[in-house]
Design a protein around this motif. Sequence first.
Motif, PDB file in Angstrom:
ATOM      1  N   THR A 186       0.833  -1.126   0.024  1.00 10.80           N
ATOM      2  CA  THR A 186       0.101   0.063  -0.115  1.00 10.80           C
ATOM      3  C   THR A 186       0.910   1.241   0.087  1.00 10.80           C
ATOM      4  O   THR A 186       1.963   1.288   0.994  1.00 10.80           O
ATOM      5  CB  THR A 186      -1.019   0.099   1.179  1.00 10.80           C
ATOM      6  OG1 THR A 186      -0.103  -0.008   2.423  1.00 10.80           O
ATOM      7  CG2 THR A 186      -1.933  -1.155   1.126  1.00 10.80           C
ATOM      8  N   VAL A 187       0.333   2.194  -0.772  1.00 11.37           N
ATOM      9  CA  VAL A 187       1.255   3.507  -1.015  1.00 11.37           C
ATOM     10  C   VAL A 187       0.687   4.648  -0.218  1.00 11.37           C
ATOM     11  O   VAL A 187      -0.437   4.934  -0.509  1.00 11.37           O
ATOM     12  CB  VAL A 187       1.549   3.721  -2.442  1.00 11.37           C
ATOM     13  CG1 VAL A 187       2.492   5.023  -2.713  1.00 11.37           C
ATOM     14  CG2 VAL A 187       1.933   2.564  -3.148  1.00 11.37           C
ATOM     15  N   ASP A 188       1.192   5.251   0.793  1.00 16.50           N
ATOM     16  CA  ASP A 188       0.794   6.371   1.496  1.00 16.50           C
ATOM     17  C   ASP A 188       1.465   7.569   0.968  1.00 16.50           C
ATOM     18  O   ASP A 188       2.796   7.782   1.238  1.00 16.50           O
ATOM     19  CB  ASP A 188       1.156   6.111   3.069  1.00 16.50           C
ATOM     20  CG  ASP A 188       0.504   7.238   3.957  1.00 16.50           C
ATOM     21  OD1 ASP A 188      -0.182   8.506   3.310  1.00 16.50           O
ATOM     22  OD2 ASP A 188       0.675   7.308   5.017  1.00 16.50           O
ATOM     23  N   TRP A 189       0.829   8.376   0.394  1.00 14.68           N
ATOM     24  CA  TRP A 189       1.210   9.637  -0.150  1.00 14.68           C
ATOM     25  C   TRP A 189       0.465  10.827   0.263  1.00 14.68           C
ATOM     26  O   TRP A 189       0.088  11.956  -0.133  1.00 14.68           O
ATOM     27  CB  TRP A 189       1.528   9.741  -1.714  1.00 14.68           C
ATOM     28  CG  TRP A 189       0.228   9.656  -2.361  1.00 14.68           C
ATOM     29  CD1 TRP A 189      -0.491   8.394  -2.659  1.00 14.68           C
ATOM     30  CD2 TRP A 189      -0.633  10.609  -3.154  1.00 14.68           C
ATOM     31  NE1 TRP A 189      -1.783   8.831  -3.352  1.00 14.68           N
ATOM     32  CE2 TRP A 189      -1.585  10.261  -3.761  1.00 14.68           C
ATOM     33  CE3 TRP A 189      -0.321  12.062  -3.444  1.00 14.68           C
ATOM     34  CZ2 TRP A 189      -2.640  10.974  -4.324  1.00 14.68           C
ATOM     35  CZ3 TRP A 189      -1.187  12.837  -3.968  1.00 14.68           C
ATOM     36  CH2 TRP A 189      -2.174  12.341  -4.569  1.00 14.68           C
ATOM     37  N   SER A 190      -0.049  10.580   1.592  1.00 16.74           N
ATOM     38  CA  SER A 190      -0.764  11.629   2.178  1.00 16.74           C
ATOM     39  C   SER A 190      -0.370  13.063   2.399  1.00 16.74           C
ATOM     40  O   SER A 190      -1.095  13.932   2.575  1.00 16.74           O
ATOM     41  CB  SER A 190      -1.568  11.230   3.554  1.00 16.74           C
ATOM     42  OG  SER A 190      -0.291  10.799   4.465  1.00 16.74           O
ATOM     43  N   GLY A 191       1.154  12.947   2.359  1.00 15.15           N
ATOM     44  CA  GLY A 191       1.824  14.263   2.509  1.00 15.15           C
ATOM     45  C   GLY A 191       1.537  15.095   1.226  1.00 15.15           C
ATOM     46  O   GLY A 191       1.632  16.390   1.178  1.00 15.15           O
ATOM     47  N   GLY A 192       1.059  14.372   0.154  1.00 13.14           N
ATOM     48  CA  GLY A 192       0.934  15.222  -1.197  1.00 13.14           C
ATOM     49  C   GLY A 192      -0.555  15.324  -1.556  1.00 13.14           C
ATOM     50  O   GLY A 192      -0.994  15.820  -2.294  1.00 13.14           O
ATOM     51  N   SER A 193      -1.496  14.282  -0.667  1.00 14.75           N
ATOM     52  CA  SER A 193      -2.643  14.011  -1.336  1.00 14.75           C
ATOM     53  C   SER A 193      -3.566  15.322  -0.474  1.00 14.75           C
ATOM     54  O   SER A 193      -4.678  15.579  -0.867  1.00 14.75           O
ATOM     55  CB  SER A 193      -3.189  12.775  -1.340  1.00 14.75           C
ATOM     56  OG  SER A 193      -3.442  12.406   0.395  1.00 14.75           O
ATOM     57  N   ASN A 203       1.322  16.677  -7.483  1.00 12.82           N
ATOM     58  CA  ASN A 203       1.967  15.703  -6.542  1.00 12.82           C
ATOM     59  C   ASN A 203       1.981  14.138  -7.210  1.00 12.82           C
ATOM     60  O   ASN A 203       3.276  13.555  -6.799  1.00 12.82           O
ATOM     61  CB  ASN A 203       1.641  15.779  -5.243  1.00 12.82           C
ATOM     62  CG  ASN A 203       2.110  17.196  -4.700  1.00 12.82           C
ATOM     63  OD1 ASN A 203       2.713  18.093  -5.153  1.00 12.82           O
ATOM     64  ND2 ASN A 203       1.176  17.302  -3.469  1.00 12.82           N
ATOM     65  N   THR A 204       0.976  13.966  -7.797  1.00  8.84           N
ATOM     66  CA  THR A 204       0.791  12.701  -8.534  1.00  8.84           C
ATOM     67  C   THR A 204       2.231  12.164  -9.271  1.00  8.84           C
ATOM     68  O   THR A 204       2.202  10.886  -9.288  1.00  8.84           O
ATOM     69  CB  THR A 204      -0.374  12.390  -9.174  1.00  8.84           C
ATOM     70  OG1 THR A 204      -0.567  13.096 -10.284  1.00  8.84           O
ATOM     71  CG2 THR A 204      -1.545  12.341  -8.286  1.00  8.84           C
ATOM     72  N   ARG A 205       2.788  13.107  -9.818  1.00 10.60           N
ATOM     73  CA  ARG A 205       3.825  12.753 -10.798  1.00 10.60           C
ATOM     74  C   ARG A 205       5.001  12.211  -9.870  1.00 10.60           C
ATOM     75  O   ARG A 205       5.658  11.590 -10.590  1.00 10.60           O
ATOM     76  CB  ARG A 205       4.078  13.943 -11.588  1.00 10.60           C
ATOM     77  CG  ARG A 205       2.818  14.726 -12.536  1.00 10.60           C
ATOM     78  CD  ARG A 205       3.324  15.510 -13.680  1.00 10.60           C
ATOM     79  NE  ARG A 205       4.093  14.765 -14.653  1.00 10.60           N
ATOM     80  CZ  ARG A 205       4.534  15.568 -15.354  1.00 10.60           C
ATOM     81  NH1 ARG A 205       4.542  16.828 -15.387  1.00 10.60           N
ATOM     82  NH2 ARG A 205       5.403  14.884 -16.397  1.00 10.60           N
ATOM     83  N   VAL A 206       5.199  12.791  -8.885  1.00 12.79           N
ATOM     84  CA  VAL A 206       6.347  12.612  -7.931  1.00 12.79           C
ATOM     85  C   VAL A 206       6.104  11.210  -7.199  1.00 12.79           C
ATOM     86  O   VAL A 206       6.955  10.268  -7.341  1.00 12.79           O
ATOM     87  CB  VAL A 206       6.662  13.596  -6.950  1.00 12.79           C
ATOM     88  CG1 VAL A 206       7.862  13.091  -5.855  1.00 12.79           C
ATOM     89  CG2 VAL A 206       7.003  14.836  -7.530  1.00 12.79           C
TER      90      VAL A 206
END
Length: 621
Positions: A186-193, A203-206
């Motif tokens: 599972t991918v957590d990108w809450s810092g960008g979402s 931010n999705t591109r990073v």
Amino acid sequence: MINSSAGVTMAAGCSPWVWWSVLVVTVASAQEDHQQGFLGHLFARLSDLPVIGNFLRADVHPIYRPLVRQFHPRIGNKESELIDLCFDELGCINTHDDFLHPIHRPLNLPPNRREEINVLLTVHSREDKEGTVVEAVNVSQVLNTSFSPWRKTKIIIHGFLETNTETWMWDMVRALLVYGDFNVVTVDWSGGSQALYSQATANTRVVGLEVAHFINWLKDNLDLDPGEVHIIGHSLGSHTAGYAGERVSGLGRITGLDPAEPFFQYMPPSVRLDPSDALFVDVIHTDADSILNLGAGFGLRQPVGHLDFYPNDGRSQPGCDSLRRVPLTALTDGASLYEGLDAAQKELVACNHFRAPKLFTDSILSQCPYLAFQCRSYSRYLNGECVRCGEDGRHCARMGFHADTWPGGNVSSVSSFYVSTSAGPRYCIYHYRLMLDIAESSSMMSALRGNLRVAFFAEDGSVRDFDLTPEAPKTFSHGRRYTFFVHHYDDLSASSEALIQWTYKTDIFNPMSYCLVFCDTVFPLVRLTFTSVDSIVDDRLRDSEVTGEPREVLMCHQQGLEVVRIASEATVKVVSSPHCLATVTSHERNATHLLRHHNRTTGLLDAGLASLSSLFNMNLV
């Protein structure tokens, strides 16, 4: 429009002194040249701020630049600054003109720094169901987890404003581990979402670079086969999966769960998820009412995969129009009350949008096939006109987890695939096509109007009832075939008997429907053809030579008579027997003879009066 969004953007993350500085800078930008050195330094400082900085450095579509020039002062050579943005070992992204459109994407923000987004990867397996966290900036930490390169790998990416603690993600992880011995990441990108939507899209591109780097590192260091990797993304996570697929050669599969519409729909393939991002790309659309068309949808309508599924036309999902579903979700979703409440709030805010991950998760372990059919329109699908897989089997496919069993491989679909689902919690339903052949009649009445119900016997002896005229009485002409497409929770494919109930109804606007002396209100049925549409999947698995045509069960009179005469308000049984084949041949011969001697004048008069009645659209009984 842009000015307003700019205000919201800056208000979201700036203190009052920053606001005052921006105001001073905006007004002072018209001052004399001797002030430009100070302003240039101030703008340079402001451009480093997390929120305002991205806005000041954003590219704006040329059509809007005159309107927002005061909010977009040029700092050095801003145009060249945005061409390539590099992120350490992740590589660089290009912010060319593909990412600008006057309507669909007027603003092209640069992403936040890698440290701000702070992507975290949690590795789950049957040995470690709770998972172990791996920092994306140090992917070698995966060596301290239960990850095995010899297993198939599933990677799940959440969407806007979410984290990896979402109930739908936990439900999906659990179902995958029950089904197979997978690595589930599972991918957590809450810092960008958890930012404004325009910033989250950037931010999705990073995040895509981070996921691609993770897969490529596993390939280079642990001999992972990218073809065994399946990325599953919801909303913005779908497009994130596409960005990752661009950087991974030979990625096996991407599943897009209601990919986000704003800033992506009708944009070039480099901007959004598209079939080139993986060897196989399947998409489930559940919230495709366009925001631009004043709809409330968050998902895009545009086909973007090899297979694009549109359950219930990809728009309003069953049960989402009622608030009564929210407390039920709190009790049925997740493994605890806390998880249930989390799912319930999603159901309240964006029920249609979050139906896609629920359908996918349910499809993992469901015995119901979720069979979808390729069709030129949803209305034609509902009429039962598209329930064939074709000789090569490419005209039907299983929606969800098992979509990769589609025989079409990575050949892009030429039209949409439709399937019906329920309000849940059992979302998958079985589909049946009913065809009723009406006998010719020598009476003055060339048509009958009334209500029709059919009930089938299940294997346990219970009866499953279908109302074929739920909205209003229907007019049935003699000598014609009528098709109905119905569905039920239960598998009735083994049914060989049915009960048919007919109730004649008079149409006050059609005198020919009055039954006084020279009339006959009996419903003359020749045969009922019952087709279990979903059984095509089982047949194909058992017999590789099956042509993709559904099994048809012919039901006719129990004693083999050519016509089943059903009086008004009566119920008659029809059964499957060898007599039905003989009845078909005999009836077709007699129908041809009667048709030559039919009273055309009476038929035309009756049709005209029936048309007049339909103009009033009266539901009279």
